[in-house]
Design an enzyme around this catalytic site. Sequence first.
Site, short mmCIF file in Angstrom:
data_model
loop_
_atom_site.label_atom_id
_atom_site.label_comp_id
_atom_site.label_asym_id
_atom_site.label_seq_id
_atom_site.Cartn_x
_atom_site.Cartn_y
_atom_site.Cartn_z
N GLU A 224 0.85 -1.20 0.00
CA GLU A 224 0.00 0.00 0.00
C GLU A 224 0.88 1.25 0.00
O GLU A 224 1.19 1.80 -1.03
CB GLU A 224 -0.94 -0.02 1.21
CG GLU A 224 -2.02 1.05 1.15
CD GLU A 224 -3.11 0.83 2.20
OE1 GLU A 224 -4.02 1.66 2.26
OE2 GLU A 224 -3.05 -0.17 2.95
N GLU A 507 -1.94 0.43 13.49
CA GLU A 507 -3.10 0.82 12.70
C GLU A 507 -4.40 0.54 13.45
O GLU A 507 -5.30 1.37 13.49
CB GLU A 507 -3.11 0.08 11.37
CG GLU A 507 -4.30 0.41 10.49
CD GLU A 507 -4.26 -0.30 9.15
OE1 GLU A 507 -4.94 0.18 8.22
OE2 GLU A 507 -3.55 -1.31 9.02
#
Length: 623
Positions: A224, A507
Amino acid sequence: MQIIATDQSWASGPSDVLADDLYNGESIDARRRDLTWTSPGTLPSGWSGTRAIPFDRSRLTPYVGPPVRRQEERAPVSIWTSPTGATLADFGQNLVGWIRLSLRGRAGDTITIRHAEVLEDNELGVRPLRTARATDEYTLSGELDVFEPTFTFHGFRYAEVTGWTGTLDELSAALTAVVIGSQLDRIGTFACSDPLLNQLHSNVVWSMRGNFVDVPTDCPQRDERLGWTGDLSAFVDTASFLYDVESFLSDWLLDLSAEQSHANGDVALVVPDVLKIQMKDLGSEAPALAPVMALWSDAACWVPWSLWEAYGDITILEQQYDSMAAYVRRVSAVLSDRDLLEAGLQLADWLDPTAPPDAPFEAKADPKVVATACVYRSATIAAKTSVLLQRDDDAAEFLELAARLRTAFNAHFVDGGRVLSDAPAVYALAIAFDLLDEDADRVAGERLAELVAESGYTITTGFAGTPFISGALTKTGHLDAAYRLLLQTENPSWLYPVTMGATTIWERWDSMLPDGTINPGEMTSFNHYAFGSIATWMHRTVAGLAPLEPGYSRILIAPQPGGGLTWASAALETPHGRTSVRWEINGDSLTVEAEVPKGSSAVVRLPNSDELHVGGGMHVFHS
């Protein structure tokens, strides 16, 4: 300055780098290394000419950010053999960069290094990488080889080494982790009497370092690594205190403006916007996202305003004004008949820990409430910017938009201080953004404190609510609740990852579960800075150092001790010079030492004391 220009008279040829990829890693064959091209004379065998490719240079924006550089080096803290026989190295810190390998071995032998952030079952935990191989391969020349894969980077603390034939001690001497990042000056610091809070703050710093690599990315390890606008909206105030990010984010904002100008005023979810290609490929299967993605799109206003407040240079507002104005006009165009932001799927309070693991947008907080609150803040920022830049007509337009949003928010979402969906995030935003009248604000603060207590002082907010919940509690007189929330160690909390050995911000609040296994969700990383936004409350409230005017030309010194802390400190290199505050409690006495730069002034607000106004110099106060 020296300019080296290329043309078709140049020659080109193969190198020892066989493959390189941001996600997958780099492959180097030292047997192919030939450095004769670096000296005048005969070219190496197999070299040929070059050709020019047509390109529209007007599509490029000027690069104004700092370069990416090697920052520091770290040796392994331990090397061992795993239960399956793998050779593993631990560098003691989740970091971003690569591993330099120095060795002499048999020509043609290959060493493979794979990287990961965590261990699971005492083996390399690679599942969070998804499709990223994060693997470097080195083929030896038979001479002394030094391998350094500078055409990729990895997010890692641990590495698995395959093909090593020496001892573990020899391997420890051969490996060096090289930390990279954009060349940013560290300007802000924090420390206190609680070791867990100090580690939390260190984790915030390391997550920022690892994700500020030319682009402010969400994560540095998996497939990502994109410049998500929502992550930066949540974190920008913290970033602008810890490091001088003015040129770094000015450059990124130019990219944001460029993307926006080709998207009818819409602000991309990621900048640079690679998702538009994927969404185009999906066609009719693409999700029906909202035309304005609150918090994410709001980066167009929130980021330049934060830079203005941090550094006091109005140039950033002049540079981004057209982008800011285009965005809030886009907001106005897509409001519903009720003057609310209601259309399409909002990411809203993303990663609220109460949301289903596979649906992180399904937070407790009503997405329409979150969205309308966020764009209200953008409208007020745009109005303030218009006033500063003497754009009177625009100021009137944006003030009218902000008034409509505030009226609609209260009419449709607020009932006697209770906010629709009755979730901590909606109260945090309504209070922090001054959306409520005085009586409703008081009721909302009381309800927010109740909800925080009902949760056992664990976290119940995501990307939207987390940056503002502690400030909202403090603003409405619930400082003790804010400290209990900060100091909680049970999951979910800021300190739970610290108790699990984290060295960066995760996260998900539970990226690693209490039993040491990785969160089963497909999406989890161990280096995401968004939830590190709590550091701003630590700087401004715990230590007590905040700007009263842009660039800290006027400073607020207002420590609010609590949580059993006995001392705290913060320091900042402002555009006017160094400012700092340190407080300590001895018995019932509070002593505050403050430094104010020459040419600046400060307002001092201490518990149980009258407000003071001081000029530049060193000051000591007692309360």
